[in-house]
Design a protein around this motif. Structure first.
Motif, PDB file in Angstrom:
ATOM      1  N   GLN A  35     -58.128  14.385   4.344  1.00 45.25           N
ATOM      2  CA  GLN A  35     -59.538  14.014   4.360  1.00 45.25           C
ATOM      3  C   GLN A  35     -59.727  12.784   3.500  1.00 45.25           C
ATOM      4  O   GLN A  35     -59.237  12.708   2.368  1.00 45.25           O
ATOM      5  CB  GLN A  35     -60.393  15.166   3.827  1.00 45.25           C
ATOM      6  N   ASP A  36     -60.456  11.780   4.035  1.00 46.19           N
ATOM      7  CA  ASP A  36     -60.698  10.569   3.251  1.00 46.19           C
ATOM      8  C   ASP A  36     -61.915  10.748   2.358  1.00 46.19           C
ATOM      9  O   ASP A  36     -62.549  11.812   2.333  1.00 46.19           O
ATOM     10  CB  ASP A  36     -60.796   9.331   4.153  1.00 46.19           C
ATOM     11  N   LYS A  37     -62.263   9.720   1.603  1.00 51.53           N
ATOM     12  CA  LYS A  37     -63.358   9.793   0.633  1.00 51.53           C
ATOM     13  C   LYS A  37     -64.738   9.877   1.290  1.00 51.53           C
ATOM     14  O   LYS A  37     -65.712  10.218   0.635  1.00 51.53           O
ATOM     15  CB  LYS A  37     -63.289   8.591  -0.310  1.00 51.53           C
ATOM     16  N   LEU A  38     -64.816   9.562   2.584  1.00 46.89           N
ATOM     17  CA  LEU A  38     -66.081   9.655   3.311  1.00 46.89           C
ATOM     18  C   LEU A  38     -66.237  10.986   4.041  1.00 46.89           C
ATOM     19  O   LEU A  38     -67.258  11.230   4.669  1.00 46.89           O
ATOM     20  CB  LEU A  38     -66.192   8.496   4.312  1.00 46.89           C
ATOM     21  N   GLY A  39     -65.208  11.819   3.983  1.00 47.31           N
ATOM     22  CA  GLY A  39     -65.283  13.143   4.585  1.00 47.31           C
ATOM     23  C   GLY A  39     -64.650  13.263   5.957  1.00 47.31           C
ATOM     24  O   GLY A  39     -64.620  14.359   6.520  1.00 47.31           O
ATOM     25  N   PHE A  40     -64.131  12.175   6.529  1.00 48.85           N
ATOM     26  CA  PHE A  40     -63.480  12.240   7.829  1.00 48.85           C
ATOM     27  C   PHE A  40     -62.116  12.918   7.696  1.00 48.85           C
ATOM     28  O   PHE A  40     -61.439  12.769   6.680  1.00 48.85           O
ATOM     29  CB  PHE A  40     -63.292  10.842   8.426  1.00 48.85           C
ATOM     30  N   LEU A  41     -61.737  13.651   8.721  1.00 46.26           N
ATOM     31  CA  LEU A  41     -60.418  14.285   8.771  1.00 46.26           C
ATOM     32  C   LEU A  41     -59.502  13.438   9.652  1.00 46.26           C
ATOM     33  O   LEU A  41     -59.907  12.987  10.719  1.00 46.26           O
ATOM     34  CB  LEU A  41     -60.512  15.695   9.349  1.00 46.26           C
ATOM     35  N   TYR A  42     -58.268  13.246   9.196  1.00 48.66           N
ATOM     36  CA  TYR A  42     -57.271  12.493   9.941  1.00 48.66           C
ATOM     37  C   TYR A  42     -56.078  13.402  10.199  1.00 48.66           C
ATOM     38  O   TYR A  42     -55.426  13.859   9.267  1.00 48.66           O
ATOM     39  CB  TYR A  42     -56.832  11.258   9.155  1.00 48.66           C
ATOM     40  N   PHE A  43     -55.807  13.652  11.479  1.00 44.89           N
ATOM     41  CA  PHE A  43     -54.677  14.463  11.890  1.00 44.89           C
ATOM     42  C   PHE A  43     -53.538  13.517  12.244  1.00 44.89           C
ATOM     43  O   PHE A  43     -53.717  12.610  13.053  1.00 44.89           O
ATOM     44  CB  PHE A  43     -55.041  15.309  13.110  1.00 44.89           C
ATOM     45  N   PHE A  44     -52.369  13.709  11.627  1.00 47.14           N
ATOM     46  CA  PHE A  44     -51.230  12.870  11.972  1.00 47.14           C
ATOM     47  C   PHE A  44     -50.284  13.682  12.841  1.00 47.14           C
ATOM     48  O   PHE A  44     -49.939  14.818  12.519  1.00 47.14           O
ATOM     49  CB  PHE A  44     -50.544  12.244  10.758  1.00 47.14           C
ATOM     50  N   THR A  45     -49.913  13.072  13.973  1.00 46.70           N
ATOM     51  CA  THR A  45     -49.200  13.795  15.022  1.00 46.70           C
ATOM     52  C   THR A  45     -48.008  12.989  15.534  1.00 46.70           C
ATOM     53  O   THR A  45     -47.778  11.861  15.103  1.00 46.70           O
ATOM     54  CB  THR A  45     -50.139  14.073  16.218  1.00 46.70           C
ATOM     55  N   ASP A  46     -47.318  13.563  16.488  1.00 47.97           N
ATOM     56  CA  ASP A  46     -46.195  12.881  17.124  1.00 47.97           C
ATOM     57  C   ASP A  46     -46.653  11.812  18.118  1.00 47.97           C
ATOM     58  O   ASP A  46     -45.833  11.057  18.636  1.00 47.97           O
ATOM     59  CB  ASP A  46     -45.288  13.893  17.825  1.00 47.97           C
ATOM     60  N   LYS A  47     -47.962  11.701  18.365  1.00 45.76           N
ATOM     61  CA  LYS A  47     -48.481  10.715  19.310  1.00 45.76           C
ATOM     62  C   LYS A  47     -49.491   9.761  18.677  1.00 45.76           C
ATOM     63  O   LYS A  47     -50.181   9.029  19.383  1.00 45.76           O
ATOM     64  CB  LYS A  47     -49.099  11.416  20.510  1.00 45.76           C
ATOM     65  N   GLY A  48     -49.613   9.792  17.346  1.00 48.94           N
ATOM     66  CA  GLY A  48     -50.539   8.891  16.661  1.00 48.94           C
ATOM     67  C   GLY A  48     -51.430   9.621  15.675  1.00 48.94           C
ATOM     68  O   GLY A  48     -51.109  10.712  15.201  1.00 48.94           O
TER      69      GLY A  48
END
Length: 170
Positions: A35-48
């Protein structure tokens, strides 16, 4: 019990909420989430990378500038930059929905950890070598790698200990 709390169970079979490719996630093979400082979630995967705002996904792939779509780790710094870990030779980060390339190296980086110093300098710890980033300039050779011998019932061998030499300001 954990941290003084009562026993609890995580129900992996029937979660309260789940996300998948049906919802816009790039892949169901998710290595992790940050989670970034603005509250967005970032999923890191095998496709990006899939950015989730709580309602919909915004996806980042090679078309957007990823050096490799197999993103196995993201590291967040104090400037809200998400450093992208892939098995490539390009140092990149994601910020404000744009992928930025800092430097391309002559060999793969395989960065395992990003450390931020109090003065804002970033230290990238790699499998083979380490380097600092000062004002978006790569400073190789500023870090000394020292090995220590560890002998315990479970582990015996040499393990790296990272030491950053102090700079004399006089």
């Amino acid at each position: 019990n954990i941290c003084g709390q009562e026993n609890f169970k995580i129900n992996y079979e029937n979660p309260d909420y789940s996300l998948s490719t049906k919802d816009g996630l790039l892949s169901n093979k998710v290595y992790g989430v940050i989670q970034d400082k603005l509250g967005f979630l970032y999923f890191f995967t095998d496709k990006g990378i899939s950015k989730y705002d709580g309602h919909k996904f915004r996806n980042f792939t090679a078309k957007d500038g990823l050096p490799n779509q197999d993103v196995w780790l993201l590291s967040l710094d104090s400037e809200n930059r998400l450093w992208i870990h892939t098995h490539e030779n390009t140092l990149t980060y994601l910020k404000d929905d744009h992928i930025h390339t800092v430097k391309k190296f002559d060999r793969n980086l395989n960065i395992r950890h990003v450390e931020e110093c109090e003065n804002g300098e970033l230290i990238f710890h790699g499998v083979i070598s380490d380097f600092k980033l000062e004002q978006d300039q790569v400073k190789p050779g500023d870090i000394v790698r020292i090995y220590i011998t560890v002998q315990s019932p479970s582990k015996v061998g040499l393990y790296p200990l990272w030491v950053i030499p102090k700079v004399n300001k006089n």
